[in-house]
Structures are given as C-alpha cells and as structure tokens.
Design a protein around this motif. Sequence first.
Motif, PDB file in Angstrom:
ATOM      1  N   MET A 188       1.198  -1.081   0.372  1.00 42.29           N
ATOM      2  CA  MET A 188       0.304  -0.287   0.316  1.00 42.29           C
ATOM      3  C   MET A 188       1.006   1.134  -0.061  1.00 42.29           C
ATOM      4  O   MET A 188       1.932   1.083   0.558  1.00 42.29           O
ATOM      5  CB  MET A 188      -0.773   0.427   0.926  1.00 42.29           C
ATOM      6  CG  MET A 188      -1.560   0.798   1.133  1.00 42.29           C
ATOM      7  SD  MET A 188      -2.621   0.945   2.339  1.00 42.29           S
ATOM      8  CE  MET A 188      -4.012   2.282   2.097  1.00 42.29           C
ATOM      9  N   ALA A 189       0.606   1.704  -1.265  1.00 43.26           N
ATOM     10  CA  ALA A 189       1.301   3.083  -1.105  1.00 43.26           C
ATOM     11  C   ALA A 189       0.955   5.056   0.102  1.00 43.26           C
ATOM     12  O   ALA A 189      -0.247   4.102   0.294  1.00 43.26           O
ATOM     13  CB  ALA A 189       0.774   3.858  -2.520  1.00 43.26           C
ATOM     14  N   ILE A 190       1.922   5.313   0.452  1.00 48.30           N
ATOM     15  CA  ILE A 190       2.447   5.903   1.057  1.00 48.30           C
ATOM     16  C   ILE A 190       0.887   7.363   0.945  1.00 48.30           C
ATOM     17  O   ILE A 190       1.522   7.644  -0.062  1.00 48.30           O
ATOM     18  CB  ILE A 190       3.471   6.865   1.813  1.00 48.30           C
ATOM     19  CG1 ILE A 190       4.191   5.544   2.702  1.00 48.30           C
ATOM     20  CG2 ILE A 190       3.490   7.805   3.078  1.00 48.30           C
ATOM     21  CD1 ILE A 190       5.774   6.164   2.242  1.00 48.30           C
ATOM     22  N   ASP A 191      -0.301   8.356   1.757  1.00 48.44           N
ATOM     23  CA  ASP A 191       0.065   8.655   0.615  1.00 48.44           C
ATOM     24  C   ASP A 191       0.388   9.887   1.111  1.00 48.44           C
ATOM     25  O   ASP A 191       0.547  10.506   2.458  1.00 48.44           O
ATOM     26  CB  ASP A 191      -1.465   9.175   1.628  1.00 48.44           C
ATOM     27  CG  ASP A 191      -2.962  10.209   1.293  1.00 48.44           C
ATOM     28  OD1 ASP A 191      -2.212  10.718  -0.171  1.00 48.44           O
ATOM     29  OD2 ASP A 191      -4.028  10.528   1.937  1.00 48.44           O
TER      30      ASP A 191
ATOM     31  N   VAL B  81      12.546  -3.097   9.888  1.00 50.16           N
ATOM     32  CA  VAL B  81      11.768  -3.607   8.555  1.00 50.16           C
ATOM     33  C   VAL B  81      10.483  -3.954   8.848  1.00 50.16           C
ATOM     34  O   VAL B  81       9.614  -4.006   8.130  1.00 50.16           O
ATOM     35  CB  VAL B  81      13.307  -4.172   8.273  1.00 50.16           C
ATOM     36  CG1 VAL B  81      12.049  -5.021   7.249  1.00 50.16           C
ATOM     37  CG2 VAL B  81      14.406  -3.553   7.512  1.00 50.16           C
ATOM     38  N   LEU B  82      10.378  -4.930   9.810  1.00 46.79           N
ATOM     39  CA  LEU B  82       9.150  -5.238  10.882  1.00 46.79           C
ATOM     40  C   LEU B  82       8.182  -4.089  11.374  1.00 46.79           C
ATOM     41  O   LEU B  82       7.661  -4.750  10.752  1.00 46.79           O
ATOM     42  CB  LEU B  82       9.108  -5.567  11.561  1.00 46.79           C
ATOM     43  CG  LEU B  82      10.791  -7.331  11.897  1.00 46.79           C
ATOM     44  CD1 LEU B  82      10.385  -7.570  13.241  1.00 46.79           C
ATOM     45  CD2 LEU B  82       9.660  -8.266  10.620  1.00 46.79           C
TER      46      LEU B  82
ATOM     47  N   LEU C 276       2.977  -0.632   6.290  1.00 48.00           N
ATOM     48  CA  LEU C 276       2.253  -0.539   4.393  1.00 48.00           C
ATOM     49  C   LEU C 276       1.605  -1.662   3.587  1.00 48.00           C
ATOM     50  O   LEU C 276       0.471  -1.377   3.326  1.00 48.00           O
ATOM     51  CB  LEU C 276       3.655  -0.512   4.039  1.00 48.00           C
ATOM     52  CG  LEU C 276       4.624   0.398   3.842  1.00 48.00           C
ATOM     53  CD1 LEU C 276       6.120   0.586   3.093  1.00 48.00           C
ATOM     54  CD2 LEU C 276       4.395   1.489   3.414  1.00 48.00           C
ATOM     55  N   ALA C 277       1.679  -2.267   5.011  1.00 48.06           N
ATOM     56  CA  ALA C 277       0.723  -3.763   4.479  1.00 48.06           C
ATOM     57  C   ALA C 277      -0.632  -3.652   5.285  1.00 48.06           C
ATOM     58  O   ALA C 277      -1.349  -3.773   4.410  1.00 48.06           O
ATOM     59  CB  ALA C 277       0.912  -5.141   5.015  1.00 48.06           C
ATOM     60  N   LEU C 278      -0.569  -2.807   6.377  1.00 48.07           N
ATOM     61  CA  LEU C 278      -1.891  -3.132   7.419  1.00 48.07           C
ATOM     62  C   LEU C 278      -2.492  -2.483   7.411  1.00 48.07           C
ATOM     63  O   LEU C 278      -1.884  -1.127   7.970  1.00 48.07           O
ATOM     64  CB  LEU C 278      -1.626  -4.369   8.357  1.00 48.07           C
ATOM     65  CG  LEU C 278      -1.500  -5.119   8.846  1.00 48.07           C
ATOM     66  CD1 LEU C 278      -1.454  -5.609  10.200  1.00 48.07           C
ATOM     67  CD2 LEU C 278      -2.749  -5.837   7.702  1.00 48.07           C
TER      68      LEU C 278
END
Length: 308
Positions: A1-4, A81-82, A88-90
């Motif tokens: 998911m991209a950053i807004d 990184v985690l 980004l994923a959720l």
Amino acid sequence: MAIDLGDPIQVLTALLLLVLAVVSAVMLLLTRRPSWAERQAYRLSERAGLPFGSDSVHDAVIARVRRSAAVSLISTLVAVVLTATVWLALPAARSPYLLWALAFVILVVVIAGSTVIDQLRDTTFHPTPSDTRVARLATVGVRQYLDGWRTRTPDVLLVSGAGMTVVVLAAGFLGLVAPVWSGVGLLTLAFALSVRVATTAMERRVLAHPQPATDGLELAWDDLFRTDALRSLRMSAALAAWVPVGLSFAVLLRAGLPLASSDAGAVLGVFPWWGIPALQVLYTVGQGRLRADLLPRATRATAGGRPA
C-alpha cells in the motif's frame, strides 16, 4: 500500500522510519572500523574502573564491544523493517496509536532478544585447556549484579498494573468505562506478564552461560557485560509492565466516556507516556559499571565503589 503524500502523519512516520534505518546502517558501518571499537573499549574501561591488564584482554574486550554494537544495530534495523512492513501492509496500522503500540512491542522484544543473542552467542574470553581457570565458589544471581530497585521495579509495576486492571474491570462491569477498555487492559496485562516470564527465563540462560576466565580481571570484565545484559532484560520487563499501569490510569481518569471512535484518542491523550523514557533513562544510568563487590580487589579502591 502506497504512502499518502497528502497525509502529514504518514509522511512524518515514513521519514522517521527512514532516518532511523539510515542512522543504524551508518553506525553499523562505523563499528567495522578498528578505531571505533577501540575508543569505545577505552571509554568503557575508564567508566567501569577496570584496566585491560594484558593485550589478550584488550583485544577480547574490543572484539566484544564491536560484536555487541553490531548485534544491537542489526536488531534495530530488523525492528524498523518489521514496523515499516506492517505499517505499509495493514491499513489499520496507519493509525498513529496502533503504530506506536506496534513499535513499542517490537522495541521491547528487540531489546530482550538482541541482549540474549549477544550474551549467549559466544564467551568473551577463550582460555586454552592448559591455562589456569578461576571460578566462584557461590552462585551469583541477579541481585548480586543489579541494585535492588532495578531488580524489583518490573515486579512492583506488574503487581500495580494487575491491581489497577482489576479496578478497570470492576468499573467496566458497573458501566463507568467503555467495555472495550476491560479487554484492552487484560491484553496489556497479559503482554506484560508474558514479557516478565520470558525475561526471567532469559536471565536464567544468561546466568548459566559459562564464564571461562584465567584470572579475576577477566572474570570482572565478563561480569561487566553480563551486568549490562541483565539490566537490559529487567528494563524490557519494566517497560512492558508500565503499559497496564499507564493504560489503567488513563482509562480511570477518563471514566464515564461513551464508546465512540474518539475514545482511543481521549484515553491515549492522557496516557503517561513519560514513564517509558523515564524507565529507559533510569536503567541506562550506571550502564557500563560493575558493583564494587564484583570488582577485583586490586581495582576496588580506584573504582570508588560505584554501583551498577
């Protein structure tokens, strides 16, 4: 998911994660330089009041300092990184409160995990079979390595958190607080209890780890690294135990609020966040120092009896 890019909170979060990753990577590269580890080792020697005594001790301490720094920095990179991956994923993790909670959990796990990895990965000194070895006649526990308040703080906070969580449960039963906070309170208490149980098991592994040494000076140096490891584990337990205490305080302070989407912000807005950095500072003070009764007799007078 991209950053807004239109969301300043998301942009700031991305920048913070990026800066932390870059700083950790740069520091990791610096630790590869022989001069860096040597400077850190000499500073540690001065702070602890422990001389090197011989070239072999000097080289072993430098190697240990370099290794400890590398483990810590690599663990930090893994944590970043985690955190970034989940963020980004959720979509739900885009909430700053959830991200802070996630980052805190990862911080506690990383501190404890990296400490044990560093401590159990190898021994500081490696005597040959023909070398004379020294050992203690009595078992040394956590209380011999750390001051009383450092050993007791996690348990005091955990008991306080349990008591305050019971009060929140009672308030939820009476309808004074939103029912969701009873569940969240139990969840944070379970997390704190799990961390305490885990760090206790880790402490036993650290204390059971061999300490091969040929004289009292080598044993003292190894004790110094062991002291800092035990301090980090107790700090992790204390940080985790602070969460149910702070959450219960915040919920009870905001008692009577109806269950609504703004409740999380209202409660977390009065959460005593200052407790987390305060505990970190309190446990960091005295780092790199050894209790006077663990110092070799020849160095006790010059060390001034500084506490660990």
